[in-house]
Design a protein around this motif. Structure first.
Motif, mmCIF file in Angstrom:
data_model
loop_
_atom_site.group_PDB
_atom_site.id
_atom_site.type_symbol
_atom_site.label_atom_id
_atom_site.label_comp_id
_atom_site.label_asym_id
_atom_site.label_seq_id
_atom_site.Cartn_x
_atom_site.Cartn_y
_atom_site.Cartn_z
ATOM 1 N N LEU A 54 31.327 29.550 25.951
ATOM 2 C CA LEU A 54 32.227 30.215 25.026
ATOM 3 C C LEU A 54 31.460 31.326 24.310
ATOM 4 N N LEU A 55 32.182 32.208 23.625
ATOM 5 C CA LEU A 55 31.508 33.236 22.824
ATOM 6 C C LEU A 55 30.586 32.603 21.785
ATOM 7 N N ALA A 56 31.077 31.551 21.107
ATOM 8 C CA ALA A 56 30.274 30.915 20.058
ATOM 9 C C ALA A 56 28.980 30.341 20.630
ATOM 10 N N GLU A 57 29.047 29.800 21.845
ATOM 11 C CA GLU A 57 27.841 29.227 22.466
ATOM 12 C C GLU A 57 26.835 30.311 22.835
ATOM 13 N N ILE A 58 27.345 31.456 23.311
ATOM 14 C CA ILE A 58 26.440 32.577 23.629
ATOM 15 C C ILE A 58 25.743 33.033 22.353
ATOM 16 N N ALA A 59 26.522 33.188 21.280
ATOM 17 C CA ALA A 59 25.939 33.626 20.012
ATOM 18 C C ALA A 59 24.916 32.603 19.516
ATOM 19 N N TRP A 60 25.253 31.329 19.657
ATOM 20 C CA TRP A 60 24.335 30.281 19.205
ATOM 21 C C TRP A 60 23.025 30.326 19.981
ATOM 22 N N ASP A 61 23.147 30.369 21.299
ATOM 23 C CA ASP A 61 21.962 30.334 22.162
ATOM 24 C C ASP A 61 21.063 31.544 21.939
ATOM 25 N N GLU A 62 21.648 32.678 21.613
ATOM 26 C CA GLU A 62 20.882 33.917 21.632
ATOM 27 C C GLU A 62 20.697 34.523 20.241
ATOM 28 N N GLY A 63 20.936 33.697 19.223
ATOM 29 C CA GLY A 63 20.614 34.137 17.869
ATOM 30 C C GLY A 63 21.601 35.130 17.281
ATOM 31 N N GLY A 64 22.835 35.088 17.758
ATOM 32 C CA GLY A 64 23.844 35.996 17.223
ATOM 33 C C GLY A 64 24.624 35.363 16.084
ATOM 34 N N ASN A 65 25.683 36.043 15.681
ATOM 35 C CA ASN A 65 26.519 35.604 14.583
ATOM 36 C C ASN A 65 27.566 34.621 15.115
ATOM 37 N N VAL A 66 27.303 33.315 14.967
ATOM 38 C CA VAL A 66 28.142 32.285 15.583
ATOM 39 C C VAL A 66 29.547 32.283 14.990
ATOM 40 N N GLU A 67 29.630 32.421 13.660
ATOM 41 C CA GLU A 67 30.958 32.326 13.042
ATOM 42 C C GLU A 67 31.839 33.499 13.457
ATOM 43 N N LYS A 68 31.246 34.644 13.610
ATOM 44 C CA LYS A 68 32.022 35.804 14.071
ATOM 45 C C LYS A 68 32.444 35.613 15.533
ATOM 46 N N ALA A 69 31.511 35.150 16.365
ATOM 47 C CA ALA A 69 31.825 34.940 17.784
ATOM 48 C C ALA A 69 32.925 33.903 17.952
ATOM 49 N N ALA A 70 32.884 32.840 17.125
ATOM 50 C CA ALA A 70 33.840 31.745 17.281
ATOM 51 C C ALA A 70 35.280 32.191 17.032
ATOM 52 N N THR A 71 35.472 33.291 16.293
ATOM 53 C CA THR A 71 36.835 33.772 16.073
ATOM 54 C C THR A 71 37.432 34.338 17.363
ATOM 55 N N GLY A 72 36.603 34.558 18.389
ATOM 56 C CA GLY A 72 37.119 35.001 19.685
ATOM 57 C C GLY A 72 37.397 33.858 20.638
ATOM 58 N N ASP A 73 37.070 32.617 20.240
ATOM 59 C CA ASP A 73 37.305 31.444 21.083
ATOM 60 C C ASP A 73 38.556 30.718 20.618
ATOM 61 N N PRO A 74 39.277 30.052 21.548
ATOM 62 C CA PRO A 74 40.439 29.264 21.113
ATOM 63 C C PRO A 74 39.974 28.120 20.218
ATOM 64 N N PRO A 75 40.683 27.869 19.087
ATOM 65 C CA PRO A 75 40.275 26.806 18.157
ATOM 66 C C PRO A 75 40.081 25.455 18.842
ATOM 67 N N GLU A 76 40.939 25.129 19.828
ATOM 68 C CA GLU A 76 40.811 23.816 20.470
ATOM 69 C C GLU A 76 39.525 23.729 21.304
ATOM 70 N N GLU A 77 39.037 24.867 21.803
ATOM 71 C CA GLU A 77 37.765 24.854 22.531
ATOM 72 C C GLU A 77 36.604 24.634 21.573
ATOM 73 N N ILE A 78 36.712 25.194 20.380
ATOM 74 C CA ILE A 78 35.671 24.977 19.366
ATOM 75 C C ILE A 78 35.654 23.500 18.944
ATOM 76 N N GLN A 79 36.863 22.913 18.832
ATOM 77 C CA GLN A 79 36.940 21.479 18.500
ATOM 78 C C GLN A 79 36.222 20.644 19.553
ATOM 79 N N LYS A 80 36.456 20.979 20.835
ATOM 80 C CA LYS A 80 35.818 20.228 21.928
ATOM 81 C C LYS A 80 34.306 20.416 21.876
ATOM 82 N N LEU A 81 33.890 21.627 21.585
ATOM 83 C CA LEU A 81 32.461 21.929 21.508
ATOM 84 C C LEU A 81 31.806 21.084 20.422
ATOM 85 N N LEU A 82 32.485 20.980 19.281
ATOM 86 C CA LEU A 82 31.928 20.212 18.169
ATOM 87 C C LEU A 82 31.877 18.729 18.497
ATOM 88 N N ALA A 83 32.912 18.244 19.232
ATOM 89 C CA ALA A 83 32.939 16.836 19.596
ATOM 90 C C ALA A 83 31.809 16.513 20.568
#
Ligand code: MN
Length: 237
Positions: free
Chosen positions: A188-217
């Motif tokens: 996901l965008l949030a995972e790319i940002a996380w892995d590579e030192g980017g802005n995770v919260e900004k990236a996560a706004t481009g991911d579907p909320p339910e995918e972020i929920q799954k990622l957190l689980a």
């Protein structure tokens, strides 16, 4: 060949390659056609989320920013603002553009493959410059049209319309929602940002909320809190 205008000059002028990991690019050089012409769609959370459609032409990637992304519904016309040509090497780029740089944010390889130019639409005179082509990607397939308009965006780029043509691939599926991950890394965008030192919260706004929920689980170490429409990280450990 000093007399040939460098089609990548506008691309290079906008970027500081000491700061961004984007490729500076070799001089534009048409490649042998036998492997097919490349296309790529990059999902890019910059100041706003958009999808960059790039088609290989004459040794560069001709590029359009599509704010809403491609639609598989042939009755939908998606605005596509032409932007500067990009180097062919850009078709392999996934990662972070530092905040404060041109296009700062997270870039994902959302789809890629080859495309085949098609003859003009049957039974009508094509709009001058219109592009008709078949995409052979992992997500986008079948016949598509890019139709230039006479309008310009506030940023000065020519406005085109991206339209899926009627065929078996015109399923109407909401493909940007159902297939939100990278074709290169499955992230996901949030995972790319996380892995590579980017802005995770900004990236996560481009991911579907339910995918972020799954990622957190699946990865409780990655705590991302949903606050209204903004995802915020609570530390990186
Ligand atoms: Mn972009």
């Amino acid at each position: 060949m000093a007399t040939r205008r460098d089609p990548l000059a506008p691309y290079r002028r906008r970027r500081d390659f000491e700061r961004t990991g984007e490729p500076a690019g070799a001089p534009a050089a048409p490649r042998p056609r036998r492997r097919g012409l490349r296309f790529v769609v990059q999902k890019h959370r910059a100041s706003r989320l958009h999808y960059d459609l790039r088609l290989e032409q004459d040794g560069v990637l001709r590029s359009w920013a599509v704010p809403k992304g491609p639609s598989l519904d042939p009755t939908v016309k998606r605005l596509a603002v032409q932007v500067e040509d990009h180097p062919l090497e850009y078709g392999s780029f996934e990662g972070i553009i530092p905040d404060g740089e041109y296009g700062g944010g997270t870039v994902m390889l959302w789809d890629r493959g080859t495309y085949v130019p098609l003859p003009s639409r049957e039974g009508r005179t094509p709009r001058h410059g219109e592009l008709h082509f078949e995409l052979r990607g992992q997500k986008l397939r079948g016949a598509w049209l890019l139709v230039p308009t006479r309008r310009r965006s506030p940023g000065g780029g020519q406005e085109w319309l991206l339209i899926k043509r009627h065929d078996e691939a015109a399923t109407g599926e909401d493909v940007t929602a159902t297939r939100p991950r990278s074709v290169a890394s499955k992230r996901l965008l949030a995972e790319i940002a996380w892995d590579e030192g980017g802005n995770v919260e900004k990236a996560a706004t481009g991911d579907p909320p339910e995918e972020i929920q799954k990622l957190l689980a699946a990865r409780p170490r990655r705590r991302i809190r949903h606050a209204g429409s903004v995802w915020t990280t609570q530390g990186r450990r």
